[in-house]
Design a protein around this motif. Structure first.
Motif, PDB file in Angstrom:
ATOM      1  N   MET A  41       0.851  -1.199   0.000  1.00 42.73           N
ATOM      2  CA  MET A  41       0.000   0.000   0.000  1.00 42.73           C
ATOM      3  C   MET A  41       0.887   1.250   0.000  1.00 42.73           C
ATOM      4  N   ALA A  42       1.991   1.190   0.747  1.00 40.46           N
ATOM      5  CA  ALA A  42       2.893   2.341   0.842  1.00 40.46           C
ATOM      6  C   ALA A  42       3.779   2.476  -0.406  1.00 40.46           C
ATOM      7  N   VAL A  43       4.202   1.336  -0.950  1.00 40.32           N
ATOM      8  CA  VAL A  43       5.107   1.332  -2.113  1.00 40.32           C
ATOM      9  C   VAL A  43       4.547   0.328  -3.129  1.00 40.32           C
ATOM     10  N   PRO A  44       3.597   0.756  -3.938  1.00 40.98           N
ATOM     11  CA  PRO A  44       2.950  -0.179  -4.873  1.00 40.98           C
ATOM     12  C   PRO A  44       3.895  -0.847  -5.869  1.00 40.98           C
ATOM     13  N   SER A  45       5.049  -0.254  -6.129  1.00 39.33           N
ATOM     14  CA  SER A  45       5.968  -0.804  -7.130  1.00 39.33           C
ATOM     15  C   SER A  45       6.907  -1.879  -6.574  1.00 39.33           C
ATOM     16  N   LEU A  46       6.674  -2.341  -5.355  1.00 36.76           N
ATOM     17  CA  LEU A  46       7.549  -3.378  -4.791  1.00 36.76           C
ATOM     18  C   LEU A  46       7.561  -4.617  -5.672  1.00 36.76           C
ATOM     19  N   GLY A  47       8.714  -5.236  -5.734  1.00 28.33           N
ATOM     20  CA  GLY A  47       8.841  -6.490  -6.475  1.00 28.33           C
ATOM     21  C   GLY A  47       8.246  -7.636  -5.681  1.00 28.33           C
ATOM     22  N   PRO A  48       8.431  -8.857  -6.155  1.00 28.27           N
ATOM     23  CA  PRO A  48       7.865 -10.023  -5.468  1.00 28.27           C
ATOM     24  C   PRO A  48       8.549 -10.276  -4.119  1.00 28.27           C
ATOM     25  N   ARG A  49       7.801 -10.790  -3.202  1.00 31.61           N
ATOM     26  CA  ARG A  49       8.321 -11.143  -1.871  1.00 31.61           C
ATOM     27  C   ARG A  49       9.006 -12.499  -1.944  1.00 31.61           C
ATOM     28  N   ASP A  50      10.164 -12.595  -1.330  1.00 29.53           N
ATOM     29  CA  ASP A  50      10.871 -13.863  -1.205  1.00 29.53           C
ATOM     30  C   ASP A  50      10.605 -14.391   0.204  1.00 29.53           C
ATOM     31  N   ALA A  51       9.637 -15.285   0.321  1.00 30.41           N
ATOM     32  CA  ALA A  51       9.215 -15.790   1.631  1.00 30.41           C
ATOM     33  C   ALA A  51      10.318 -16.555   2.353  1.00 30.41           C
ATOM     34  N   THR A  52      11.388 -16.946   1.647  1.00 30.73           N
ATOM     35  CA  THR A  52      12.491 -17.625   2.334  1.00 30.73           C
ATOM     36  C   THR A  52      13.240 -16.662   3.251  1.00 30.73           C
ATOM     37  N   HIS A  53      12.985 -15.358   3.101  1.00 28.77           N
ATOM     38  CA  HIS A  53      13.618 -14.363   3.957  1.00 28.77           C
ATOM     39  C   HIS A  53      12.706 -13.893   5.091  1.00 28.77           C
ATOM     40  N   ASP A  54      11.496 -14.454   5.186  1.00 29.45           N
ATOM     41  CA  ASP A  54      10.612 -14.132   6.312  1.00 29.45           C
ATOM     42  C   ASP A  54      11.258 -14.640   7.590  1.00 29.45           C
ATOM     43  N   TRP A  55      11.160 -13.872   8.658  1.00 31.73           N
ATOM     44  CA  TRP A  55      11.789 -14.272   9.911  1.00 31.73           C
ATOM     45  C   TRP A  55      11.089 -13.606  11.081  1.00 31.73           C
ATOM     46  N   LEU A  56      11.409 -14.060  12.266  1.00 31.89           N
ATOM     47  CA  LEU A  56      10.927 -13.410  13.482  1.00 31.89           C
ATOM     48  C   LEU A  56      12.103 -13.264  14.426  1.00 31.89           C
ATOM     49  N   GLY A  57      11.986 -12.329  15.313  1.00 31.78           N
ATOM     50  CA  GLY A  57      13.040 -12.109  16.294  1.00 31.78           C
ATOM     51  C   GLY A  57      12.424 -11.823  17.650  1.00 31.78           C
ATOM     52  N   PHE A  58      13.186 -12.065  18.672  1.00 32.49           N
ATOM     53  CA  PHE A  58      12.699 -11.852  20.033  1.00 32.49           C
ATOM     54  C   PHE A  58      13.221 -10.528  20.556  1.00 32.49           C
ATOM     55  N   ARG A  59      12.378  -9.799  21.246  1.00 33.09           N
ATOM     56  CA  ARG A  59      12.742  -8.500  21.795  1.00 33.09           C
ATOM     57  C   ARG A  59      13.115  -8.670  23.260  1.00 33.09           C
ATOM     58  N   PRO A  60      14.274  -8.133  23.640  1.00 33.64           N
ATOM     59  CA  PRO A  60      14.639  -8.227  25.059  1.00 33.64           C
ATOM     60  C   PRO A  60      13.691  -7.372  25.880  1.00 33.64           C
TER      61      PRO A  60
END
Length: 119
Positions: A41-60
């Motif tokens: 929505m913010a950047v309509p021209s974004l290329g395809p998403r590479d789901a292999t780079h999806d990740w999560l992290g823990f916040r201290p």
């Protein structure tokens, strides 16, 4: 809920969703999908998403929800500045100022007692 986008080598990182799922919880793909929708929505021209780079992290986080800011008692050249919960970007400016003051050997402009690691 809001999110942030940061340019990264070879792409754009969208982040900012919070889930209190525990240390063993798997990545929630629906949250990644929501971030992608917001980013597009913010950047309509974004290329395809590479789901292999999806990740999560823990916040201290600390039990009292206050950040830790101050000098290490064991290694004087180490300055702690972590655990800002979900307002790290908001508190980044004042935390940076306090870290700079500590690094310069200047008395902090804020009493750091409530933010000591050993509180």
């Amino acid at each position: 809920a809001g999110f942030i986008m940061s340019p990264m080598a070879g792409g754009l990182r969208a982040a900012g969703k919070v889930e209190l799922g525990g240390l063993g919880a798997p990545l929630d793909v629906a949250r990644c999908d929501a971030l992608e929708r917001g980013a597009r929505m913010a950047v309509p021209s974004l290329g395809p998403r590479d789901a292999t780079h999806d990740w999560l992290g823990f916040r201290p986080t600390m039990p009292d929800a206050l950040p830790v800011i101050g000098l290490s008692k064991h290694v004087p050249s180490v300055i702690y500045a972590f655990g800002h919960q979900h307002v790290g970007w908001t508190l980044g400016g004042i935390t940076g100022q306090l870290v700079a003051e500590l690094a310069d050997g200047v008395a902090p402009s804020v009493d750091l007692t409530p933010y000591r690691l050993d509180r």
